[in-house]
Design a protein around this motif. Structure first.
Motif, PDB file in Angstrom:
ATOM      1  N   GLU A  20      11.894   9.155  -7.103  1.00 56.23           N
ATOM      2  CA  GLU A  20      11.838   7.722  -6.795  1.00 56.23           C
ATOM      3  C   GLU A  20      11.786   7.488  -5.282  1.00 56.23           C
ATOM      4  O   GLU A  20      11.031   6.637  -4.818  1.00 56.23           O
ATOM      5  CB  GLU A  20      13.029   6.979  -7.420  1.00 56.23           C
ATOM      6  N   GLU A  21      12.544   8.263  -4.534  1.00 58.03           N
ATOM      7  CA  GLU A  21      12.531   8.118  -3.077  1.00 58.03           C
ATOM      8  C   GLU A  21      11.126   8.420  -2.525  1.00 58.03           C
ATOM      9  O   GLU A  21      10.632   7.719  -1.651  1.00 58.03           O
ATOM     10  CB  GLU A  21      13.540   9.068  -2.419  1.00 58.03           C
ATOM     11  N   GLN A  26       5.977   6.333  -0.373  1.00 58.19           N
ATOM     12  CA  GLN A  26       4.512   6.166  -0.454  1.00 58.19           C
ATOM     13  C   GLN A  26       4.105   4.706  -0.534  1.00 58.19           C
ATOM     14  O   GLN A  26       2.931   4.384  -0.672  1.00 58.19           O
ATOM     15  CB  GLN A  26       3.983   6.841  -1.722  1.00 58.19           C
ATOM     16  N   GLY A  27       5.079   3.826  -0.533  1.00 57.85           N
ATOM     17  CA  GLY A  27       4.776   2.400  -0.615  1.00 57.85           C
ATOM     18  C   GLY A  27       4.803   1.862  -2.025  1.00 57.85           C
ATOM     19  O   GLY A  27       4.312   0.757  -2.287  1.00 57.85           O
ATOM     20  N   ALA A  28       5.359   2.615  -2.959  1.00 55.13           N
ATOM     21  CA  ALA A  28       5.402   2.155  -4.348  1.00 55.13           C
ATOM     22  C   ALA A  28       6.405   1.014  -4.501  1.00 55.13           C
ATOM     23  O   ALA A  28       7.457   1.019  -3.854  1.00 55.13           O
ATOM     24  CB  ALA A  28       5.787   3.304  -5.267  1.00 55.13           C
ATOM     25  N   ALA A  29       6.062   0.053  -5.343  1.00 55.07           N
ATOM     26  CA  ALA A  29       6.953  -1.080  -5.616  1.00 55.07           C
ATOM     27  C   ALA A  29       7.460  -0.994  -7.048  1.00 55.07           C
ATOM     28  O   ALA A  29       6.676  -0.762  -7.966  1.00 55.07           O
ATOM     29  CB  ALA A  29       6.192  -2.387  -5.411  1.00 55.07           C
ATOM     30  N   TYR A 160       6.638   1.695 -11.553  1.00 58.39           N
ATOM     31  CA  TYR A 160       6.244   1.460 -10.161  1.00 58.39           C
ATOM     32  C   TYR A 160       4.740   1.228 -10.074  1.00 58.39           C
ATOM     33  O   TYR A 160       3.976   1.752 -10.903  1.00 58.39           O
ATOM     34  CB  TYR A 160       6.586   2.687  -9.296  1.00 58.39           C
ATOM     35  N   HIS A 161       4.324   0.477  -9.084  1.00 65.79           N
ATOM     36  CA  HIS A 161       2.900   0.365  -8.762  1.00 65.79           C
ATOM     37  C   HIS A 161       2.668   1.002  -7.395  1.00 65.79           C
ATOM     38  O   HIS A 161       3.399   0.744  -6.451  1.00 65.79           O
ATOM     39  CB  HIS A 161       2.457  -1.101  -8.702  1.00 65.79           C
ATOM     40  N   VAL A 162       1.657   1.852  -7.337  1.00 63.85           N
ATOM     41  CA  VAL A 162       1.283   2.451  -6.062  1.00 63.85           C
ATOM     42  C   VAL A 162      -0.221   2.729  -6.038  1.00 63.85           C
ATOM     43  O   VAL A 162      -0.754   3.304  -6.996  1.00 63.85           O
ATOM     44  CB  VAL A 162       2.116   3.740  -5.763  1.00 63.85           C
ATOM     45  N   ASP A 163      -0.866   2.228  -4.999  1.00 64.57           N
ATOM     46  CA  ASP A 163      -2.281   2.543  -4.793  1.00 64.57           C
ATOM     47  C   ASP A 163      -3.140   2.253  -6.043  1.00 64.57           C
ATOM     48  O   ASP A 163      -3.973   3.053  -6.440  1.00 64.57           O
ATOM     49  CB  ASP A 163      -2.384   4.042  -4.408  1.00 64.57           C
ATOM     50  N   GLY A 164      -2.888   1.128  -6.672  1.00 64.54           N
ATOM     51  CA  GLY A 164      -3.690   0.750  -7.845  1.00 64.54           C
ATOM     52  C   GLY A 164      -3.328   1.498  -9.122  1.00 64.54           C
ATOM     53  O   GLY A 164      -3.970   1.322 -10.145  1.00 64.54           O
TER      54      GLY A 164
END
Ligand code: V4E
Length: 248
Positions: A20-21, A26-29, A160-164
């Protein structure tokens, strides 16, 4: 749920305390933190799952049928060249093989949510003569066809959402944790781009993209329904559960 005609491209991974960290770095929300129960149904002789069709009722979402996308069912269609002849779910990304991008374990499934289409596909697969006799009520169809619940479990999911992409961190109530990177693809030609993006997220998380990770169903059936499990493994529908070393 995804638009009809779209395909889910998914890649599973085992996650550890640092995952998770790394995602957040990586900018994940974090976009979801939920628990839901899944109930899976099949004929007593497992005809749906042996044909790679996974009919489930998901708490909060309703009926869903996960099955191979239509282009995976043909054999002579050139678009299905990268499928194994029986349309097995482990689909190598042939277009990417030999190049720098390579994901061997990503699976592609269609998720059918329209009740009419679920009933039509299930009846078609089981060779029920007149689907018209049955209505669009999935629960009633399940009852009339004599389908039985063969698996039920609760998943706690942090999404999580990251980079689409979507990243699901799942913990099942029978003691198995598995992650999944997933994207919904509406055009077949977008699949290679998505596979590449999944691979990038994987690299940044420190995962080996070639490792095949059993899903929750493999672990559940091995534990609670060993005969069904063995039959699916033999048919190439489920990944065998072995002792897996975490790659993180
Ligand atoms: C398709 C499938 C099954 C149904 C459950 O699918 P899965 O993606 O494992 O569950 P979940 O809860 O993450 O669903 P989501 O919320 O993403 O829709 S059970 C077995 N299969 C086939 C299968 C397979 N053979 N290999 C892999 C790696 N995945 C699925």
């Amino acid at each position: 749920s995804p638009p009809s005609g779209s395909v889910e491209v998914e890649q599973k991974f085992l996650f550890g305390p640092g995952t998770e960290e790394k995602l957040v770095a990586q900018g994940a929300a974090l976009v979801g933190n939920v628990s839901f129960r899944d109930q899976y149904f099949d004929t007593p002789d497992w005809r749906l799952t042996l044909a790679d069709h996974w009919l489930r009722k998901r708490e909060g979402a309703g009926w869903e049928l996960k099955c191979p996308p239509p282009e995976c069912t043909g054999i002579s269609n050139p678009a299905t060249e990268n499928q194994s002849p029986r349309g097995l779910p482990q689909v190598p990304a042939r277009a990417l093989r030999g190049g720098t991008s390579r994901i061997d374990c990503a699976t592609r499934y269609q998720e059918v949510t329209c009740p009419h289409n679920i009933v039509a596909r299930v009846c078609g697969l089981l060779g029920v003569e007149s689907a018209a006799r049955l209505d669009d009520d999935v629960a009633r169809t399940v009852e009339e066809l004599g389908l039985e619940e063969f698996a039920t479990f609760v998943t706690h999911r942090r999404k999580y959402h990251v980079d689409g992409l979507s990243v699901d961190l799942d913990e099942a109530d029978f003691g198995y944790a598995v992650g999944e990177v997933e994207a919904v693809v509406t055009k077949q030609e977008d699949v290679p781009v998505v596979l590449k993006r999944i691979q990038e997220v994987f690299r940044q998380l420190g995962f080996e993209e070639k490792t095949k990770i059993p899903g929750k169903m493999s672990v559940y059936l091995k534990k609670f329904r060993p005969a069904h499990y063995e039959s699916l493994v033999r048919a190439g529908r489920l990944l065998k559960v072995r002792d897996i070393a975490t790659v993180q």
